[in-house]
Structure formats: C-alpha cells, structure tokens
Design an enzyme around this catalytic site. Structure first.
Site, PDB file in Angstrom:
ATOM      1  N   LYS A   1     -14.703  -0.912   7.615  1.00  0.00           N
ATOM      2  CA  LYS A   1     -13.827  -2.122   6.897  1.00  0.00           C
ATOM      3  C   LYS A   1     -12.886  -2.047   7.996  1.00  0.00           C
ATOM      4  O   LYS A   1     -12.393  -1.383   8.829  1.00  0.00           O
ATOM      5  CB  LYS A   1     -13.094  -1.439   5.769  1.00  0.00           C
ATOM      6  CG  LYS A   1     -12.481  -2.747   4.856  1.00  0.00           C
ATOM      7  CD  LYS A   1     -13.708  -3.347   3.790  1.00  0.00           C
ATOM      8  CE  LYS A   1     -13.382  -4.441   3.254  1.00  0.00           C
ATOM      9  NZ  LYS A   1     -14.156  -5.106   2.597  1.00  0.00           N
TER      10      LYS A   1
ATOM     11  N   ASP B   1     -13.135 -10.969   3.867  1.00  0.00           N
ATOM     12  CA  ASP B   1     -12.789 -10.104   2.743  1.00  0.00           C
ATOM     13  C   ASP B   1     -11.679 -10.800   2.294  1.00  0.00           C
ATOM     14  O   ASP B   1     -11.366 -12.112   2.603  1.00  0.00           O
ATOM     15  CB  ASP B   1     -12.393  -8.562   3.145  1.00  0.00           C
ATOM     16  CG  ASP B   1     -11.979  -7.811   1.602  1.00  0.00           C
ATOM     17  OD1 ASP B   1     -12.907  -7.485   0.970  1.00  0.00           O
ATOM     18  OD2 ASP B   1     -10.776  -7.551   1.320  1.00  0.00           O
TER      19      ASP B   1
END
Ligand code: NDP
Length: 441
Positions: free
Chosen positions: A126, A166
């Site tokens: 991430k 995201d």
C-alpha cells in the site's frame, strides 16, 4: 503466556505509536490463535506468523511539487511493501491529509490477506501521501502526481510492485502517474492498474470493487435463502466504492436509503434511483460537498446514518473506523447483514457486537476484494497484450467473489452461521504462510 499473546505483546511494544496498524493486527491474531492451537502449530509456525507482521520494506520519500502560484510545496510519500510471498506487491495509493505510516501499514497488512483470498499471484502493499487533493486545481493535481512518480518509479516494476488507486486516487491520477513513469523509463508496461482502458486499463475495473461487494452480499444472503430484492440498505461514502455499490444494489432491486461524505449524509426514504445517483455523483465530481446538493426528494443531514436510519443491510464504503461500538449496538437491533466496502470500517468492538448478535458481517478483505481482483486481471491483460471484453472481466469477477465466499465458509463455519472474519483471516493466512514456508521464510 501463549505464543500468540507473546507475539501480540511484542508487536504492541514495538509500534505503540501505530494504533490503527495494531488494531488490524489484533483483529487477525484473535481469529488465528484458536486455529493455530487446534492444529497444534509448531514453534516455526508461530515464528512465521510473527514475521508476517513485519513489512518487508517501508519506503518514505519527500515529494516536491509546484502550486498554481508557482510556490514549491512538499509532502511525504510512502510505499509499504508488506509481503511478496505470493507475487509482486499489490495495493493502492491513497492521497489524503490523514495519511500516515500507521494508516498505510494497516492497509498494507489487510491487503496481504485480501490478495491471498482472490487466489491470484499477488503480494500485499500500500502507499500514498498526506497530500490533500481537496480544493486543488487540475494543474496542481497533475504536478503532484508527476512529482510523486519521480520518486516512486525506482521502487516499482511489473514483477516488483504494481500500485493502483485508493481514496483520492482514481483513473485521472493513475493516468498522470503512468505518464511520468513512461517518460522516465521509456517503456510501455502495466506497472499500475486502474488505468483508463485507452492507456491499457481493464474494462470493468472502475466498477469492480462496488460490484464485487454486491456479489459477495448476494452470496451471504443465499446462505439464508434470501436475496436483495426489496431489501433496504444504508450505504456510506460517495466515492468510487460507494457509487458502484449503490448502482449495483439498485440494479439488483435493493432500496438504497443513504449515501454520505465527510460532512453528513443524504437520505431518501423511498430509495435512490439511478437518476438520483447520477445527480449526486455529478455534484460530487465537481468537488462539492453533499451539504450543497439540491435534488428533489433528497434530504441532507449532518453526521453519520448508522444510528438514525433503520435498514436491513449496511454497507460502510467510506473509511476506516466509521462504525463505533455504539453504532453497532443500534445496527444489531435490525440488521440482516453488514458488508464492508471500505477497509476496516468497523472498530474491533463493533465487530464483537455483531459477532455476539450472530449477524453475518463480512470484512473488507473478503467483500471488497473485487477491486484488486480485477487489477490482477488487468495485469494479465497487460502481460498478454490483449484486452478482454467487459463481459469476460465481469464474469471472472463474479467467479472470484464466489470463491472468496466459499473460502470464508470453509474456514469460518460456526454453530450459529458463518464467521466471515475468521474465515477470511484463516483462509488468507493459510495461503500466505504456506508460500512463506516454501520460500524458506
Ligand atoms: P474515494 O476517495 O473515491 O471516496 C471516499 C469517500 O469516503 C468519499 O465520499 C469521502 O468523503 C468519504 N470519506 C473519506 N474520509 C471520510 C471520513 N473520515 N469520514 C466520513 N467520510 C469519509 O475512495 P474509495 O471509494 O476508493 O475508497 C473508499 C474505501 O474503500 C476506502 O476504505 C478504501 O481503502 C476502500 N477500498 C477502495 C478500493 C478501490 O478500488 N477504490 C478497493 C478496496 C477498498 P468526501 O467526499 O467528503 O471526501
């Protein structure tokens, strides 16, 4: 002290300043502990679990960009390369003022299990930045994205790490970052997913997370001989995941009562229509808040909908920890199911409340895995230099969501029903830990 308590004590002592990461770890360890004990796990097994909690690499860098006044600004950029046992690191980039190493470590940790559950060869990672895209001009967004990639490019690659979007990062931002990457490396390769189909993206990727959430909800309801037709639903968020969850819920005949943003929520007791959603999203896409939306039949309220809007199904699709223990106690009075579109939208106490009430509730690592699954399919299309039809992508997505449900059922069946958190954690962990063992890790 049990081995899992020792692992937990150690990780809490090491990262007391990362409460969100610790929350995600606690939730996973709580379900893994009984399974490891029941299987007479060895010391080596426990040591592997302990190793799974440490990222393989935490990268942080300075991003210098120019605003519209020509003034140089700087932000912090991150990439957490958490676990590559199953394949290249894979996970989104988040641009939001709230981004810290803590937040990205929690997201990267969750991503390991999610990616494992898809059955695809994807490791977990991430990244993102504390850059706040709110109120920024098109030019400033492009300037930031290009500056971010001038640092990130050296850490990623099609067989190394393949970021996606995201919160705050959609097709536009991915395009700008890809553009910079191509200029630097002089190669056309699928190093990011979530691209526009014109520049190598997959059809269906934009909708995939929300569609997958609804397919997963259908699989959950099937267990009880129910379906979504006529079922009332509360949805939070008005971004990518919320929009496509709502659109698919409406298509399936559900009655969607709410959508929300940081300021409050909109409510329509008769249920939102497709044309309402078009109006809501056009308004949000201009950068406006729901508070300033004027649309017939839609009422705006400040705060969150959890304790005030009664429904049969709840779909938190905005952000982490948006449902508190107190919210869950109210939801537990009337919910048939709770399906997470966001990552970790329920605090751990809220999860316990729903567990105790035996209300089926799915963790994001299972129910929102459709996004990364189609990202995996985008990687396959890029590697094969051949785009698939929308129908093929959607049908593979449905199959993957069914498979994840089957895995949750296999590992999470209890006397009262399916514990989806347990099923997802054990199902995901089994695959990653077995891969780590084979790699000699
Ligand atoms: P977007 O940026 O498109 O939308 C986020 C939405 O959540 C916006 O409506 C935003 O409100 C709202 N929101 C953000 N922070 C808060 C907060 N603190 N309180 C209340 N509302 C808030 O993001 P996505 O839709 O992409 O992501 C939503 C969630 O889904 C995240 O948890 C993400 O990690 C997860 N997810 C996303 C995937 C994807 O493919 N995009 C895949 C899997 C999971 P506002 O409009 O006011 O900013």
């Amino acid at each position: 002290m049990s081995p899992i308590t020792a692992i937990s004590t150690q990780i809490h002592a090491t990262y007391p300043h990362q409460p969100t990461f610790l929350q995600a770890v606690d939730e996973v360890l709580a379900t893994l502990a009984p399974a490891l004990e029941a299987n007479s796990a060895s010391n080596a097994d426990y040591a592997r679990v302990a190793r799974l909690l440490s990222p393989e690499r935490v990268i942080s860098f300075k991003v210098i960009w120019s605003d519209d006044a020509g003034t140089l600004q700087h932000n912090i950029g991150y990439r957490i390369q958490f676990n590559s046992a199953l394949g290249p690191y894979k996970g989104g980039l988040r641009f939001d003022a709230s981004v810290t190493e803590d937040i990205l470590k929690f997201l990267g940790f969750e991503q390991i299990f999610k990616n494992a559950l898809t059955g695809l060869p994807l490791g977990g990672g991430k990244g993102g930045s504390d850059f706040n895209p709110k109120g920024k001009s098109e030019n400033e967004i492009r300037s930031f994205c290009r500056a971010f990639m001038t640092e990130l490019y050296r850490h990623i690659g099609i067989d190394v790490d393949v970021p996606a979007g995201d919160m705050g990062v959609g097709g536009r931002e991915i395009g700008y970052m890809m553009g910079m990457y191509k200029q630097i490396v002089n190669r056309s390769e699928g190093v990011m997913t979530g691209k526009d189909p014109l520049i190598g993206g997959s059809l269906g990727r934009t909708e995939a997370t929300g569609h997958g959430v609804v397919y997963f909800a259908e699989a959950m309801l099937r267990e009880a001989g129910k379906n979504l037709v006529g079922m009332t639903a509360v949805v939070s968020g008005s971004g990518n995941v919320a929009e496509h969850t709502v659109r698919m819920l409406i298509a399936k005949g559900a009655v969607v009562l709410t959508m929300s943003d940081r300021g409050g929520y909109i409510h329509k007791p008769e249920g939102l229509t497709e044309s309402d959603v078009n109006a809501i999203m056009s308004h949000k896409n201009t950068g406006s808040d729901l508070a300033t939306l004027t649309h017939e039949g839609i009422e705006y309220r400040t705060g969150a909908p959890w304790q005030t809007v009664v429904a049969e199904a709840y779909f938190p699709c905005a952000t982490q920890n948006e449902i508190s223990e107190a919210d869950a106690k109210v939801i537990a009075n009337h919910a048939t199911l709770v399906v997470e579109g966001a990552n970790m939208p329920l605090c751990n106490e809220a999860v316990s409340v729903l567990n105790a009430a035996h209300i089926p509730h799915a963790p994001g690592k299972a129910s929102n895995a459709g996004g990364v699954a189609v990202s995996g399919l985008e990687m396959a299309q890029n590697a094969g230099h051949y785009p698939w039809t929308r129908e093929r992508v959607e049908s593979e997505l449905m199959e993957i969501m069914e498979r994840i449900h089957t895995t949750c059922k296999e590992h999470g069946t209890e006397s009262w029903g399916i514990d989806y958190f347990k099923g997802a954690n054990i199902g995901g962990a089994k695959r990653v830990l077995a891969a780590m063992e084979k790699l000699g890790w």
